[in-house]
Motif scaffolding. Sequence first.
Motif, PDB file in Angstrom:
ATOM      1  N   CYS A 170       1.144  -1.072   0.025  1.00  0.00           N
ATOM      2  CA  CYS A 170       0.060   0.037   0.039  1.00  0.00           C
ATOM      3  C   CYS A 170       0.904   1.228  -0.051  1.00  0.00           C
ATOM      4  CB  CYS A 170      -0.882   0.158   1.354  1.00  0.00           C
ATOM      5  SG  CYS A 170      -1.923   1.583   1.455  1.00  0.00           S
ATOM      6  N   ALA A 171       0.997   1.752  -1.261  1.00  0.00           N
ATOM      7  CA  ALA A 171       1.886   3.032  -1.631  1.00  0.00           C
ATOM      8  C   ALA A 171       1.040   4.258  -0.674  1.00  0.00           C
ATOM      9  CB  ALA A 171       2.003   3.242  -2.686  1.00  0.00           C
ATOM     10  N   LYS A 172       1.939   4.959   0.228  1.00  0.00           N
ATOM     11  CA  LYS A 172       1.360   6.030   1.000  1.00  0.00           C
ATOM     12  C   LYS A 172       2.312   7.248   0.991  1.00  0.00           C
ATOM     13  CE  LYS A 172       2.605   4.166   5.512  1.00  0.00           C
ATOM     14  NZ  LYS A 172       2.391   3.626   6.783  1.00  0.00           N
ATOM     15  N   HIS A 173       1.587   8.489   1.488  1.00  0.00           N
ATOM     16  CA  HIS A 173       0.533   8.804   1.729  1.00  0.00           C
ATOM     17  C   HIS A 173      -0.105   9.883   0.702  1.00  0.00           C
ATOM     18  CE1 HIS A 173       2.890   8.192   5.511  1.00  0.00           C
ATOM     19  NE2 HIS A 173       1.564   7.824   6.079  1.00  0.00           N
ATOM     20  N   PHE A 174      -0.662   9.319  -0.023  1.00  0.00           N
ATOM     21  CA  PHE A 174      -1.054  10.225  -1.550  1.00  0.00           C
ATOM     22  C   PHE A 174      -1.802  11.354  -1.200  1.00  0.00           C
ATOM     23  CE2 PHE A 174      -3.650  10.837  -5.146  1.00  0.00           C
ATOM     24  CZ  PHE A 174      -2.722  10.792  -6.298  1.00  0.00           C
ATOM     25  N   PRO A 175      -1.482  12.564  -1.748  1.00  0.00           N
ATOM     26  CA  PRO A 175      -0.607  12.813  -2.862  1.00  0.00           C
ATOM     27  C   PRO A 175       0.678  13.078  -2.448  1.00  0.00           C
ATOM     28  CG  PRO A 175      -1.791  14.791  -2.615  1.00  0.00           C
ATOM     29  CD  PRO A 175      -2.451  13.888  -1.609  1.00  0.00           C
ATOM     30  N   GLY A 176       0.984  12.927  -1.378  1.00  0.00           N
ATOM     31  CA  GLY A 176       2.490  13.114  -0.787  1.00  0.00           C
ATOM     32  C   GLY A 176       2.639  13.907   0.455  1.00  0.00           C
ATOM     33  N   HIS A 177       3.212  13.336   1.631  1.00  0.00           N
ATOM     34  CA  HIS A 177       3.328  14.000   2.951  1.00  0.00           C
ATOM     35  C   HIS A 177       4.605  14.643   3.095  1.00  0.00           C
ATOM     36  CE1 HIS A 177       1.817  14.787   6.785  1.00  0.00           C
ATOM     37  NE2 HIS A 177       1.144  13.924   6.842  1.00  0.00           N
ATOM     38  N   GLY A 178       5.569  14.552   2.114  1.00  0.00           N
ATOM     39  CA  GLY A 178       6.905  14.881   2.339  1.00  0.00           C
ATOM     40  C   GLY A 178       7.358  16.366   2.625  1.00  0.00           C
ATOM     41  N   ALA A 179       6.381  17.270   1.786  1.00  0.00           N
ATOM     42  CA  ALA A 179       6.871  18.891   2.033  1.00  0.00           C
ATOM     43  C   ALA A 179       6.202  19.672   3.125  1.00  0.00           C
ATOM     44  CB  ALA A 179       6.471  19.131   0.567  1.00  0.00           C
ATOM     45  N   THR A 180       5.475  18.702   3.978  1.00  0.00           N
ATOM     46  CA  THR A 180       4.711  19.283   5.042  1.00  0.00           C
ATOM     47  C   THR A 180       5.705  19.465   6.370  1.00  0.00           C
ATOM     48  OG1 THR A 180       4.074  17.421   6.090  1.00  0.00           O
ATOM     49  CG2 THR A 180       2.672  18.242   4.339  1.00  0.00           C
ATOM     50  N   VAL A 181       5.283  20.379   7.076  1.00  0.00           N
ATOM     51  CA  VAL A 181       6.052  20.856   8.434  1.00  0.00           C
ATOM     52  C   VAL A 181       4.842  20.721   9.690  1.00  0.00           C
ATOM     53  CG1 VAL A 181       7.751  22.125   7.547  1.00  0.00           C
ATOM     54  CG2 VAL A 181       5.555  23.046   8.243  1.00  0.00           C
ATOM     55  N   GLU A 182       3.649  20.001   9.188  1.00  0.00           N
ATOM     56  CA  GLU A 182       2.722  19.574  10.315  1.00  0.00           C
ATOM     57  C   GLU A 182       2.307  18.316  10.319  1.00  0.00           C
ATOM     58  OE1 GLU A 182      -1.628  21.437  11.805  1.00  0.00           O
ATOM     59  OE2 GLU A 182      -0.807  21.994  10.009  1.00  0.00           O
ATOM     60  N   ASP A 183       1.931  17.678  11.344  1.00  0.00           N
ATOM     61  CA  ASP A 183       1.776  16.230  11.502  1.00  0.00           C
ATOM     62  C   ASP A 183       0.032  16.105  11.237  1.00  0.00           C
ATOM     63  OD1 ASP A 183       0.822  13.667  12.594  1.00  0.00           O
ATOM     64  OD2 ASP A 183       2.271  13.683  14.402  1.00  0.00           O
ATOM     65  N   VAL A 217      -3.467   1.958  -2.588  1.00  0.00           N
ATOM     66  CA  VAL A 217      -2.512   3.262  -2.218  1.00  0.00           C
ATOM     67  C   VAL A 217      -3.678   3.964  -1.140  1.00  0.00           C
ATOM     68  CG1 VAL A 217      -2.400   5.645  -3.144  1.00  0.00           C
ATOM     69  CG2 VAL A 217      -2.217   3.772  -4.641  1.00  0.00           C
ATOM     70  N   MET A 218      -2.794   4.438  -0.131  1.00  0.00           N
ATOM     71  CA  MET A 218      -3.203   5.157   0.903  1.00  0.00           C
ATOM     72  C   MET A 218      -3.310   6.647   0.887  1.00  0.00           C
ATOM     73  SD  MET A 218      -2.195   5.061   5.029  1.00  0.00           S
ATOM     74  CE  MET A 218      -3.180   3.308   5.534  1.00  0.00           C
ATOM     75  N   THR A 219      -4.448   7.173   1.043  1.00  0.00           N
ATOM     76  CA  THR A 219      -4.545   8.725   1.032  1.00  0.00           C
ATOM     77  C   THR A 219      -3.897   9.240   2.391  1.00  0.00           C
ATOM     78  OG1 THR A 219      -6.831   8.715   2.099  1.00  0.00           O
ATOM     79  CG2 THR A 219      -6.653   8.516  -0.303  1.00  0.00           C
ATOM     80  N   GLY A 220      -3.536  10.663   2.298  1.00  0.00           N
ATOM     81  CA  GLY A 220      -3.026  11.347   3.291  1.00  0.00           C
ATOM     82  C   GLY A 220      -4.006  12.480   3.755  1.00  0.00           C
ATOM     83  N   HIS A 221      -4.032  12.836   4.893  1.00  0.00           N
ATOM     84  CA  HIS A 221      -5.118  14.077   5.302  1.00  0.00           C
ATOM     85  C   HIS A 221      -4.466  15.387   5.007  1.00  0.00           C
ATOM     86  CE1 HIS A 221      -6.873  10.416   6.835  1.00  0.00           C
ATOM     87  NE2 HIS A 221      -6.323  10.500   8.020  1.00  0.00           N
ATOM     88  N   LEU A 222      -4.210  15.612   3.817  1.00  0.00           N
ATOM     89  CA  LEU A 222      -3.362  16.572   3.565  1.00  0.00           C
ATOM     90  C   LEU A 222      -4.349  17.805   2.675  1.00  0.00           C
ATOM     91  CD1 LEU A 222      -0.622  14.686   1.744  1.00  0.00           C
ATOM     92  CD2 LEU A 222      -0.427  15.606   4.190  1.00  0.00           C
ATOM     93  N   ASN A 223      -3.871  19.125   3.264  1.00  0.00           N
ATOM     94  CA  ASN A 223      -4.468  20.287   2.218  1.00  0.00           C
ATOM     95  C   ASN A 223      -3.589  20.420   1.083  1.00  0.00           C
ATOM     96  OD1 ASN A 223      -5.819  22.293   1.460  1.00  0.00           O
ATOM     97  ND2 ASN A 223      -5.348  23.824   3.135  1.00  0.00           N
ATOM     98  N   VAL A 224      -4.070  20.324  -0.195  1.00  0.00           N
ATOM     99  CA  VAL A 224      -3.076  20.439  -1.274  1.00  0.00           C
ATOM    100  C   VAL A 224      -4.149  21.566  -1.919  1.00  0.00           C
ATOM    101  CG1 VAL A 224      -2.008  19.756  -3.310  1.00  0.00           C
ATOM    102  CG2 VAL A 224      -2.432  18.104  -1.255  1.00  0.00           C
ATOM    103  N   PRO A 225      -4.160  22.854  -1.690  1.00  0.00           N
ATOM    104  CA  PRO A 225      -5.061  24.054  -2.276  1.00  0.00           C
ATOM    105  C   PRO A 225      -5.235  23.749  -3.703  1.00  0.00           C
ATOM    106  CG  PRO A 225      -3.424  24.961  -0.696  1.00  0.00           C
ATOM    107  CD  PRO A 225      -3.026  23.424  -0.828  1.00  0.00           C
ATOM    108  N   ALA A 226      -4.083  23.522  -4.693  1.00  0.00           N
ATOM    109  CA  ALA A 226      -4.224  23.367  -5.927  1.00  0.00           C
ATOM    110  C   ALA A 226      -5.147  22.333  -6.178  1.00  0.00           C
ATOM    111  CB  ALA A 226      -2.836  22.880  -6.534  1.00  0.00           C
ATOM    112  N   LEU A 227      -5.677  21.365  -5.510  1.00  0.00           N
ATOM    113  CA  LEU A 227      -6.442  20.156  -5.829  1.00  0.00           C
ATOM    114  C   LEU A 227      -7.640  20.149  -4.947  1.00  0.00           C
ATOM    115  CD1 LEU A 227      -3.738  17.195  -6.338  1.00  0.00           C
ATOM    116  CD2 LEU A 227      -4.666  18.598  -7.965  1.00  0.00           C
ATOM    117  N   THR A 228      -7.324  20.365  -3.810  1.00  0.00           N
ATOM    118  CA  THR A 228      -8.603  20.042  -2.890  1.00  0.00           C
ATOM    119  C   THR A 228      -9.447  21.360  -2.434  1.00  0.00           C
ATOM    120  OG1 THR A 228      -7.147  20.529  -0.727  1.00  0.00           O
ATOM    121  CG2 THR A 228      -7.031  18.288  -1.649  1.00  0.00           C
ATOM    122  N   GLY A 229      -8.902  22.442  -2.640  1.00  0.00           N
ATOM    123  CA  GLY A 229      -9.901  23.708  -2.190  1.00  0.00           C
ATOM    124  C   GLY A 229      -9.851  23.622  -0.730  1.00  0.00           C
ATOM    125  N   GLY A 230      -8.852  23.231   0.234  1.00  0.00           N
ATOM    126  CA  GLY A 230      -9.000  23.225   1.620  1.00  0.00           C
ATOM    127  C   GLY A 230      -9.331  22.252   2.220  1.00  0.00           C
TER     128      GLY A 230
END
Length: 490
Positions: A170-183, A217-230
Amino acid sequence: MIDDTLSRLARAVLLPAFAGDTAPRWLLEELERGLGGVTLFALNGNVSGTAELARLTADLRRVADPIVTIDEEGGDVTRLGGHRTASPYPGNAALGAVDDVELTRRVYRSLAAELAEVGVNLNFAPSVDVNAADDNPIIGVRAFGADPELVARHAAAAVTGTQEAGVAACAKHFPGHGATVEDSHLGVPLVDADVDLLERRELVPFRAALKADVRAVMTGHLNVPALTGGEPATLSHAVITGLLRGRLGFDGVVVTDALDMKGASGSIGIPEASVRALAAGADLLCLGPREQEDTTRATVAAIVAAVRDGRLAAERLEDAAERGRALRAWLAGAPSAGTDRPAALEAARRALTFSGELPDLPDPLVVELEAPGNIAVGPTPWGLGPWASDMVRVDGEAAAPGPLLERAAGRGLVIVVRDAHRHAGQRRLVNALLAARPDAVLVEMGLPVWRPEGRLAYLATYGATLANARAAAELLGLAAADAAGGGHGG
């Protein structure tokens, strides 16, 4: 659609938790009614030992054919016994430092073989996040590295190795958790990247994992404004259905990260987050370690009500349940493999990076600087303690250098840190110790981002597992090396 059929479909998409190393009655009843599977957590007492775990999963399979999942990355995030003794397998950062894809494949195949032996058939690994932020509090050594192409080739190797042992990766954490500074356990981390940057960085390893035929594939609980709108990616139709299914063409199982995390359920609660995740395109819902009988039944009721109210299409629920069935069908015909522990120690040894000149270490004192770990890692043991004849662990933020220097007088000194770049107090203490003892050896068991100025003996292990620690202890002369596993890398 009749109520019994709808309730059974709702159960089929759930992966709840439970307490203890025996299956409770409520869980067996839910399995009989169509529950999709379970998620095992060490903190719930599910993994008291390998024999006990194998017996537990066998008991579950006498009732149904569940998907049995665990979060076993090897490395610092370990659940299969390693939460008590630290993992015998080095993690992704060490594998990325070696950069031998066949070795990564061997390590993951062996790890998956151990999971298969105890009845686990879906592993929430590998993490294929690109660790673009040094101060990332949740990824760090869980990533193969910061270079998307390096992460991609090891993501593919990890997926291949895992599935060669009959366990779904199970590839994770889509679309990518590596550029964050918050848990994301504590909030909704921001990924401030446009679609072009995501394509060049975050999505590169996911494309490689998909090409390697990853089953989940596992989703991440991430805000990606370019995709998710918050909203978090886990609840985003644009991310799951639009990007992952549509643009990347993934047709396997989409699993949510634990929905008890604030980044997913926040103020809306787990049942509502479950409905929204399904509507967005998720297929299996990991509820979280504390989410057991009551939450399971409340979530079933919420899903049924959402279909009745028209908020969730019945066809979407049927599709999710069908993907779970397809995964079980793949597992039924999956291959098997044997364990390969020598690959683990070889990887840990080859990952070591040493600079400077190794001093004599007569009667060495090992000083380990404690620092808080992240929630995903938990209270897993770490350090050189098993091989140190004299070791002291101190609070890296508060300890004074004086007593430590007195204790080390006339002796060798080894200072051990873990992600010192994230802890100012550790750095101050290290600098004070080295000012008085420039002959000390500094061992970094996290990411080697920071090191003191000047010439010194510096050892980076790229992880704090049992394998990493043993490799370091061998190099320092604290432990004798055996013939298995190969030599030390430079």
